[in-house]
Design a protein around this motif. Sequence first.
Motif, PDB file in Angstrom:
ATOM      1  N   ILE A   1       0.836  -1.200   0.000  1.00 33.74           N
ATOM      2  CA  ILE A   1       0.000   0.000   0.000  1.00 33.74           C
ATOM      3  C   ILE A   1       0.872   1.251   0.000  1.00 33.74           C
ATOM      4  CG2 ILE A   1      -1.694   1.318   1.320  1.00 33.74           C
ATOM      5  CD1 ILE A   1      -2.800  -1.329   2.354  1.00 33.74           C
ATOM      6  N   VAL A   2       1.932   1.236   0.793  1.00 29.58           N
ATOM      7  CA  VAL A   2       2.816   2.401   0.873  1.00 29.58           C
ATOM      8  C   VAL A   2       3.511   2.634  -0.466  1.00 29.58           C
ATOM      9  CG1 VAL A   2       4.892   3.329   1.967  1.00 29.58           C
ATOM     10  CG2 VAL A   2       3.163   2.166   3.353  1.00 29.58           C
ATOM     11  N   LEU A   3       4.014   1.576  -1.088  1.00 30.44           N
ATOM     12  CA  LEU A   3       4.707   1.730  -2.367  1.00 30.44           C
ATOM     13  C   LEU A   3       3.751   2.122  -3.490  1.00 30.44           C
ATOM     14  CD1 LEU A   3       7.192  -1.295  -2.267  1.00 30.44           C
ATOM     15  CD2 LEU A   3       7.652   1.118  -1.789  1.00 30.44           C
TER      16      LEU A   3
ATOM     17  N   THR B   1       4.034  12.838  -0.774  1.00 28.46           N
ATOM     18  CA  THR B   1       4.452  11.443  -0.933  1.00 28.46           C
ATOM     19  C   THR B   1       5.954  11.303  -0.765  1.00 28.46           C
ATOM     20  OG1 THR B   1       2.625  11.086  -2.485  1.00 28.46           O
ATOM     21  CG2 THR B   1       4.387   9.448  -2.464  1.00 28.46           C
ATOM     22  N   LEU B   2       6.710  12.178  -1.418  1.00 31.80           N
ATOM     23  CA  LEU B   2       8.167  12.118  -1.303  1.00 31.80           C
ATOM     24  C   LEU B   2       8.624  12.388   0.119  1.00 31.80           C
ATOM     25  CD1 LEU B   2       9.200  13.965  -4.605  1.00 31.80           C
ATOM     26  CD2 LEU B   2       9.222  11.502  -4.142  1.00 31.80           C
ATOM     27  N   LEU B   3       7.976  13.330   0.789  1.00 23.33           N
ATOM     28  CA  LEU B   3       8.347  13.634   2.170  1.00 23.33           C
ATOM     29  C   LEU B   3       8.044  12.458   3.095  1.00 23.33           C
ATOM     30  CD1 LEU B   3       7.166  17.341   2.421  1.00 23.33           C
ATOM     31  CD2 LEU B   3       9.521  16.520   2.613  1.00 23.33           C
ATOM     32  N   PHE B   4       6.936  11.769   2.858  1.00 27.80           N
ATOM     33  CA  PHE B   4       6.615  10.602   3.682  1.00 27.80           C
ATOM     34  C   PHE B   4       7.674   9.519   3.491  1.00 27.80           C
ATOM     35  CE2 PHE B   4       4.610   6.561   4.642  1.00 27.80           C
ATOM     36  CZ  PHE B   4       3.977   6.824   5.847  1.00 27.80           C
ATOM     37  N   TYR B   5       8.053   9.265   2.247  1.00 29.13           N
ATOM     38  CA  TYR B   5       9.107   8.288   1.987  1.00 29.13           C
ATOM     39  C   TYR B   5      10.420   8.717   2.637  1.00 29.13           C
ATOM     40  CZ  TYR B   5       6.116   6.045  -1.530  1.00 29.13           C
ATOM     41  OH  TYR B   5       5.092   5.374  -2.174  1.00 29.13           O
TER      42      TYR B   5
ATOM     43  N   GLY C   1      10.741  10.491   5.320  1.00 31.41           N
ATOM     44  CA  GLY C   1      10.617  10.266   6.756  1.00 31.41           C
ATOM     45  C   GLY C   1      10.817   8.810   7.128  1.00 31.41           C
ATOM     46  N   VAL C   2      10.265   7.901   6.332  1.00 33.35           N
ATOM     47  CA  VAL C   2      10.448   6.466   6.593  1.00 33.35           C
ATOM     48  C   VAL C   2      11.921   6.077   6.428  1.00 33.35           C
ATOM     49  CG1 VAL C   2       9.865   4.146   5.793  1.00 33.35           C
ATOM     50  CG2 VAL C   2       8.083   5.897   5.975  1.00 33.35           C
ATOM     51  N   ALA C   3      12.567   6.581   5.384  1.00 32.02           N
ATOM     52  CA  ALA C   3      13.987   6.282   5.173  1.00 32.02           C
ATOM     53  C   ALA C   3      14.835   6.834   6.312  1.00 32.02           C
ATOM     54  CB  ALA C   3      14.449   6.866   3.832  1.00 32.02           C
ATOM     55  N   PHE C   4      14.519   8.024   6.768  1.00 29.58           N
ATOM     56  CA  PHE C   4      15.248   8.617   7.895  1.00 29.58           C
ATOM     57  C   PHE C   4      15.090   7.747   9.141  1.00 29.58           C
ATOM     58  CE2 PHE C   4      15.723  11.376  11.546  1.00 29.58           C
ATOM     59  CZ  PHE C   4      16.829  12.142  11.232  1.00 29.58           C
ATOM     60  N   ALA C   5      13.868   7.260   9.365  1.00 26.16           N
ATOM     61  CA  ALA C   5      13.619   6.414  10.530  1.00 26.16           C
ATOM     62  C   ALA C   5      14.386   5.101  10.438  1.00 26.16           C
ATOM     63  CB  ALA C   5      12.124   6.142  10.661  1.00 26.16           C
ATOM     64  N   TYR C   6      14.413   4.512   9.241  1.00 21.33           N
ATOM     65  CA  TYR C   6      15.059   3.200   9.086  1.00 21.33           C
ATOM     66  C   TYR C   6      16.575   3.290   9.218  1.00 21.33           C
ATOM     67  CZ  TYR C   6      16.533  -1.215   7.006  1.00 21.33           C
ATOM     68  OH  TYR C   6      17.138  -2.424   6.778  1.00 21.33           O
TER      69      TYR C   6
ATOM     70  N   ILE D   1       5.375   5.598  10.849  1.00 19.94           N
ATOM     71  CA  ILE D   1       4.237   6.509  10.717  1.00 19.94           C
ATOM     72  C   ILE D   1       4.554   7.847  11.379  1.00 19.94           C
ATOM     73  CG2 ILE D   1       1.839   6.899  11.409  1.00 19.94           C
ATOM     74  CD1 ILE D   1       1.391   3.892  11.098  1.00 19.94           C
ATOM     75  N   ALA D   2       5.189   7.790  12.559  1.00 19.35           N
ATOM     76  CA  ALA D   2       5.521   9.026  13.268  1.00 19.35           C
ATOM     77  C   ALA D   2       6.446   9.899  12.436  1.00 19.35           C
ATOM     78  CB  ALA D   2       6.162   8.698  14.614  1.00 19.35           C
ATOM     79  N   PHE D   3       7.480   9.293  11.863  1.00 23.91           N
ATOM     80  CA  PHE D   3       8.422  10.077  11.072  1.00 23.91           C
ATOM     81  C   PHE D   3       7.822  10.486   9.733  1.00 23.91           C
ATOM     82  CE2 PHE D   3      11.416   8.781  14.187  1.00 23.91           C
ATOM     83  CZ  PHE D   3      12.461   9.693  14.121  1.00 23.91           C
ATOM     84  N   GLY D   4       7.017   9.605   9.132  1.00 18.83           N
ATOM     85  CA  GLY D   4       6.370   9.976   7.880  1.00 18.83           C
ATOM     86  C   GLY D   4       5.452  11.165   8.050  1.00 18.83           C
ATOM     87  N   VAL D   5       4.668  11.169   9.142  1.00 14.83           N
ATOM     88  CA  VAL D   5       3.772  12.294   9.410  1.00 14.83           C
ATOM     89  C   VAL D   5       4.578  13.539   9.778  1.00 14.83           C
ATOM     90  CG1 VAL D   5       1.984  13.150  10.970  1.00 14.83           C
ATOM     91  CG2 VAL D   5       1.854  10.819  10.084  1.00 14.83           C
ATOM     92  N   ALA D   6       5.629  13.368  10.566  1.00 15.24           N
ATOM     93  CA  ALA D   6       6.444  14.520  10.967  1.00 15.24           C
ATOM     94  C   ALA D   6       7.074  15.201   9.759  1.00 15.24           C
ATOM     95  CB  ALA D   6       7.531  14.072  11.944  1.00 15.24           C
TER      96      ALA D   6
END
Length: 253
Positions: A86-88, A121-125, A127-132, A169-174
């Motif tokens: 769903i995310v991709l 969309t790019l910012l959410f991705y 955020g997820v990459a930053f978190a990982y 989710i936290a970082f994607g939303v942030a």
Amino acid sequence: MPIIDPNAPGAEQPLLAHLLELRTRFLNALYGVLVLLLPMLFFARDIYAFFAAPLTKLLPEGASMIATEVASPFLIPFKLVAILSIVLAMPWILYQVWGFVAPGLYKHERKLIAPLLASSTLLFYAGVAFAYYITLPAVFHFMIGVAPAGVQVATDIGKYLDFILTIFIAFGVAFETPVAVVLLVWTGFVSVAQLKEARGYVLVGIFVVAAIITPPDVASQVLVAVPSYLLFELGILWAAWIGKQRARDPDPA
């Protein structure tokens, strides 16, 4: 009486046509998710191992993650790839949403919302990459380091998935902060000058929200709050630039 072409720009469509269009867009979005989901099911275990790497790399030699429920070894990787598909597929899903709502928008609204959808969309991705790559290794290194002597870290695979999804989710939303700032200014709820004056309150509020949406450790809270505030400043610059563009080229619509 003049005959109105229902396909003409600005013409009002009947309710049935809207419902049929909504169904088509929904099915197209669903097909996009399935196209990604079905192949990933064959690699579900490898995909889970990839997302578990930030923790497994730090575990002591001989230690591993555990499954406390009978069906967890199958269900947890399946849950991960379902969410990942769903995310991709989100760009494709947002494209379907855009195709449904765009005909009802004014020209100046389309000019703003299309870039906002793409950038969100790019910012959410991001955020997820930053978190990982940054947050999770730092958090797990801290957690394992403070474990009492004689306590072996052996996390359940289901609990681990819930934890990292919360972080993602936290970082994607942030990381959506610039988009939120632009929308607030564009709708007239606040002005750029008011946002600049409220910097101190915003900084405190960001840290409070970070403490609520992140796990109870200082490292993850700081790693959410600091990028969020920097993105808030970026949002102010973005909103100011859009304001100048609108003043320079006003849209009569």
